[in-house]
Design a protein around this motif. Structure first.
Motif, short mmCIF file in Angstrom:
data_model
loop_
_atom_site.label_atom_id
_atom_site.label_comp_id
_atom_site.label_asym_id
_atom_site.label_seq_id
_atom_site.Cartn_x
_atom_site.Cartn_y
_atom_site.Cartn_z
N THR A 95 80.26 -22.37 -54.85
CA THR A 95 79.04 -22.72 -55.60
C THR A 95 79.19 -22.57 -57.12
O THR A 95 78.28 -22.95 -57.86
CB THR A 95 77.86 -21.79 -55.18
OG1 THR A 95 78.18 -20.45 -55.61
CG2 THR A 95 77.64 -21.81 -53.68
N GLU A 97 79.00 -19.89 -58.75
CA GLU A 97 78.27 -18.71 -59.26
C GLU A 97 79.24 -17.58 -59.61
O GLU A 97 80.20 -17.33 -58.87
CB GLU A 97 77.28 -18.20 -58.21
CG GLU A 97 76.14 -19.16 -57.92
CD GLU A 97 75.42 -18.79 -56.64
OE1 GLU A 97 74.27 -18.35 -56.72
OE2 GLU A 97 76.02 -18.94 -55.54
N ARG B 6 69.71 -15.06 -69.14
CA ARG B 6 69.19 -16.34 -69.63
C ARG B 6 67.83 -16.16 -70.30
O ARG B 6 67.60 -16.69 -71.40
CB ARG B 6 69.06 -17.33 -68.47
CG ARG B 6 68.43 -18.64 -68.92
CD ARG B 6 68.36 -19.69 -67.86
NE ARG B 6 67.74 -20.87 -68.45
CZ ARG B 6 68.18 -22.11 -68.32
NH1 ARG B 6 69.23 -22.33 -67.58
NH2 ARG B 6 67.59 -23.12 -68.91
N CYS B 52 85.44 -26.84 -62.57
CA CYS B 52 85.16 -25.83 -63.57
C CYS B 52 85.92 -26.17 -64.84
O CYS B 52 87.10 -26.54 -64.79
CB CYS B 52 85.62 -24.46 -63.03
SG CYS B 52 85.42 -23.11 -64.21
N ASN B 76 75.37 -28.14 -54.60
CA ASN B 76 74.48 -26.98 -54.74
C ASN B 76 73.01 -27.30 -54.55
O ASN B 76 72.30 -26.53 -53.89
CB ASN B 76 74.68 -26.33 -56.12
CG ASN B 76 75.84 -25.34 -56.13
OD1 ASN B 76 76.54 -25.18 -55.14
ND2 ASN B 76 76.05 -24.68 -57.26
N LEU B 81 70.41 -24.44 -55.02
CA LEU B 81 71.02 -23.84 -56.22
C LEU B 81 71.20 -24.90 -57.29
O LEU B 81 71.37 -26.08 -56.97
CB LEU B 81 72.40 -23.27 -55.87
CG LEU B 81 72.46 -22.10 -54.87
CD1 LEU B 81 73.90 -21.82 -54.46
CD2 LEU B 81 71.83 -20.86 -55.49
N SER B 83 73.16 -27.24 -59.86
CA SER B 83 74.53 -27.74 -59.76
C SER B 83 75.41 -27.18 -60.87
O SER B 83 76.61 -27.04 -60.70
CB SER B 83 74.56 -29.27 -59.75
OG SER B 83 73.99 -29.77 -60.93
N SER B 84 74.82 -26.85 -62.02
CA SER B 84 75.62 -26.33 -63.14
C SER B 84 75.40 -24.84 -63.32
O SER B 84 74.26 -24.36 -63.24
CB SER B 84 75.22 -27.03 -64.44
OG SER B 84 75.51 -28.40 -64.35
N THR B 85 76.47 -24.14 -63.55
CA THR B 85 76.38 -22.72 -63.87
C THR B 85 77.26 -22.47 -65.08
O THR B 85 78.16 -23.26 -65.37
CB THR B 85 76.84 -21.84 -62.71
OG1 THR B 85 78.21 -22.17 -62.42
CG2 THR B 85 76.00 -22.05 -61.48
N ASN B 103 75.06 -14.38 -70.08
CA ASN B 103 74.85 -14.97 -68.76
C ASN B 103 73.75 -16.02 -68.87
O ASN B 103 72.69 -15.90 -68.29
CB ASN B 103 74.45 -13.85 -67.79
CG ASN B 103 75.01 -14.10 -66.42
OD1 ASN B 103 75.18 -15.26 -66.03
ND2 ASN B 103 75.28 -13.06 -65.68
N GLU B 105 73.57 -19.11 -67.93
CA GLU B 105 73.40 -20.09 -66.84
C GLU B 105 73.32 -21.52 -67.36
O GLU B 105 72.63 -22.36 -66.81
CB GLU B 105 72.15 -19.75 -66.01
CG GLU B 105 72.23 -18.38 -65.35
CD GLU B 105 70.91 -17.95 -64.72
OE1 GLU B 105 70.03 -18.82 -64.56
OE2 GLU B 105 70.77 -16.75 -64.42
N GLY B 106 74.03 -21.79 -68.44
CA GLY B 106 74.07 -23.15 -68.96
C GLY B 106 73.04 -23.46 -70.04
O GLY B 106 73.07 -24.53 -70.64
#
Lengths: 323, 323
Positions: A95, A97, B6, B52, B76, B81, B83-85, B103, B105-106
Motif C-alpha cells: 500500500t 504506507e 499532516r 515509489c 488503494n 486508502l 493512492s498517494s502517500t 509525515n 501524507e503528500g
C-alpha cells in the motif's frame, strides 16, 4: 506506524539466529532473482566534508521495502558528534504506507555488516582456520570480531592491527572483556603471514595487505571498499586469488575491492562469483585447503531490508503480546 | 528532532507569502547553480500496482537538505486508502542529523505543485487573461484553482472539465464554497476555444487538448506529465507554441510533456527555457499577446526542499515562542 530508537532496536536484534538467517537470505535474494536493488542514490556536501547515500530496494514476497538514508559528515567528531548517521524507513510493499521509522543511528548497518562479514568468512575459510587477523581498529573491527566469534563453531584467536596503538589497545581490551581471545598485532606483515583469516575493515585508499605476505589457504574478507577510490588489498593479490566472491558483482567490480584488478585488466567480469550462490549451494566457493579466497562486501540494500523486516516483525510481536 | 503530522503541517504552510516566495526561489535555484538535484530514484511494485519515487537534493546555502519518499499504489482506493502517500525527511546539510520527519501524507507535494502551477501561469499568461479552464477533476484541479485565485491580481473565472460529471460537479461546488467563480465546462473543445488559460491536471497517457482548439494568446500550464508515457497536449501543439517553459529541461524533455515533440524531432533541446530564468528576469517568457505559451511542470526536488525548509523554520519559531 512504529517508531523505534537505537536503544529499542538494540534490544530487538543482535547476532542472533533469526537475524543471521535474514542476512544470509538477503545475499541469496541477490542471486535468485528476488532482490530488486536500484542504483544507490548519492549526494555530496563538499563544503561540509559530508555525503549521503540512499539505499533502497525490495525482496519479492516481503511485505515491506526499505529506504535507508545514511550520511557521513567527517568533521562531526571535532564537534563531538558521530561521523555516521542513519535512518531506515520500512514501507508497505502493498500500500505504500510507512510502517516504521527506525532511528537506528547506523546500528543496523553496523550489525548487518558484521554478520555479513562473518557469514562470508565462515562460508569461504578453511574448516580448520583459527588465527584471525583484523586489519583496522574502528567500529567494524569490533562488529566483525564479535559476529565471527559468535557464529564460528570453534574457538578462534583474534589479532588486531591498527595504525593507532591506543585505539588498537582499546579494542583488544573490549574484546577480552567479551571473553574473546584477542591481542594486538604490532606488525602488519608478520601478522598477515601467520593468519588463516584476514578481515580488512579500514577506509584506506591505498593497499595495506601485500600479496607476498599472504600464504596459500588464507581467506580474506575485505569490508572497506564501499565506494570509489577505496582499496585495502594489493591489486595483484586480488588477481592471484583462486576464488573471488562479491556480495553483488556490479558493485564489487564497479567500485569495490575487485574494481582495481578489473580496471588493470587482470580479471574480467566473469572472474568473480556472488556470495548468495555459495550460501545457496549453487556455486562452489573454496575448492581446496591451498586456495586463496577473497570476499569483497560492498553492502547491498537487501541486507537493510532484511534488518528492517526482522526489527518490524519482532516489534510487532512484542506489541501484540502487550495488547 | 521535530516530527509533524499532516494536520500540524497544514497549519504551518498554506498559499501564503513566505511559502510562495520559497517555491519561486526553488525554481530560480535550478537555473542559478544553487540547486543540486540528483536523478530521481524509482522502484516499481508491479504485483501491487504501485511504485515509489525518491526525490532528494540540496540548495546551496540551505541549512538542510530534503529526501522525499512518495509512493503511488493505485489499488488503494478500493481498500479505502489514498493512492498517494508521502513522507519528507529534512536532514542537516552540516552534520547529517535528521532534523525533522514531515509525515505530510503528500500535502506538501500537493501544495507546492499548486503554488508552482500558479506561479508559472501568472508569469506566462497575458496580463488580461481572465478565463481559466482546468482540465481534470482530481486533487490538483483543486490546488491549481485555489492557488491561482489567491495569487492573481484580478478576479478570474474558472471552468472545470472532467471525464466524470459527478466529480466535476463536486469540485465546482467546493470552489464556489471557497468564493471562486467556478462552473462546469461540459465540452472540452468549446471550453479550450474560449479559454485564456488552460491548466491540465490529469494522469492522461494520450493527448486531451488538440492544437486546433487553442487560439493565439492562450497560456497552457501542463501539470500531468510527471513520468514516462504521460501526455496531455497534442504533440503538434507543443511544437506550435511560441514559448516553451520547463521547470527543469532535462526532466521535461526526458519524460515530461515536451518529450513527445522532442522524440518526434519537432523541437530540439534548445527549444525550451527554464521557468527559474523567467522568474529571475534573465530570460524572456511571453513576447506578445498573440504568443501561445506552455509551461511544463514535472516537479523538482528543490521545491520539496523549499517546503521542508519553510515548515522547519516555522515549526522552530513556534517551538521557541512557546519556550
Amino acid at each position: 506506524m512504529i517508531q523505534l530508537s537505537r536503544a529499542e532496536i538494540e534490544h530487538l536484534v543482535t547476532v542472533d539466529e533469526g537475524t543471521v538467517a535474514a542476512v544470509r537470505d538477503a545475499y541469496v535474494a541477490i542471486v535468485d532473482g528476488r532482490g530488486n536493488v536500484p542504483p544507490v542514490g548519492h549526494i555530496a556536501f563538499p563544503a561540509a566534508n559530508g555525503d549521503c547515500h540512499i539505499k533502497y530496494g525490495h525482496i519479492a514476497g516481503d511485505p515491506i521495502f526499505a529506504v535507508k538514508i545514511a550520511a557521513g559528515f567527517y568533521d562531526n567528531p571535532a564537534r563531538g558528534l558521530p561521523s555516521s548517521t542513519g535512518i531506515i524507513l520500512a514501507i508497505s510493499a502493498e500500500t505504500g504506507e510507512v510502517r516504521a521509522i527506525l532511528n537506528d543511528e547506523g546500528y543496523l548497518t553496523d550489525l548487518r555488516t558484521g554478520i555479513g562479514g562473518a557469514v562470508a568468512t565462515l562460508a569461504l575459510a578453511r574448516a580448520d582456520a583459527a588465527d584471525v587477523l583484523i586489519v583496522g581498529s574502528g567500529i567494524q573491527a569490533r562488529y566483525q570480531s564479535r559476529a565471527l566469534a559468535a557464529l564460528a563453531g570453534q574457538p578462534l584467536s583474534f589479532r588486531i592491527w591498527g595504525r593507532s596503538g591506543e585505539k588498537t589497545e582499546a579494542i583488544v581490551a573490549e574484546l577480552k572483556r567479551d571473553g574473546l581471545d584477542a591481542s594486538v598485532a604490532p606488525d602488519l606483515e608478520a601478522a598477515c603471514r601467520e593468519a588463516d583469516i584476514i578481515i580488512t575493515t579500514t577506509p584506506s585508499t591505498e593497499p595495506l595487505v601485500r600479496s607476498d605476505w599472504v600464504r596459500p589457504g588464507t581467506h580474506i574478507t575485505a569490508m572497506g571498499a564501499d565506494g570509489p577510490g577505496k582499496q585495502e588489498l594489493e591489486t595483484v593479490l586480488v588477481a592471484r586469488a583462486d576464488v573471488r566472491v562479491a556480495d553483488m558483482k556490479t558493485q564489487s567490480l564497479g567500485h569495490g575491492e575487485f574494481s582495481h584488478a578489473r580496471s588493470a585488466g587482470l580479471i574480467g567480469s566473469d572472474d568473480c562469483i556472488e556470495l548468495g550462490g555459495v550460501l545457496a549451494g549453487t556455486l562452489q566457493g573454496r575448492r581446496s585447503d591451498e586456495d586463496i579466497t577473497i570476499a569483497d562486501l560492498t553492502g547491498v540494500a537487501t541486507q537493510d531490508i532484511a534488518m528492517a523486516r526482522t526489527v518490524l516483525e519482532r516489534a510487532t510481536v512484542k506489541q501484540n503480546s502487550r495488547d
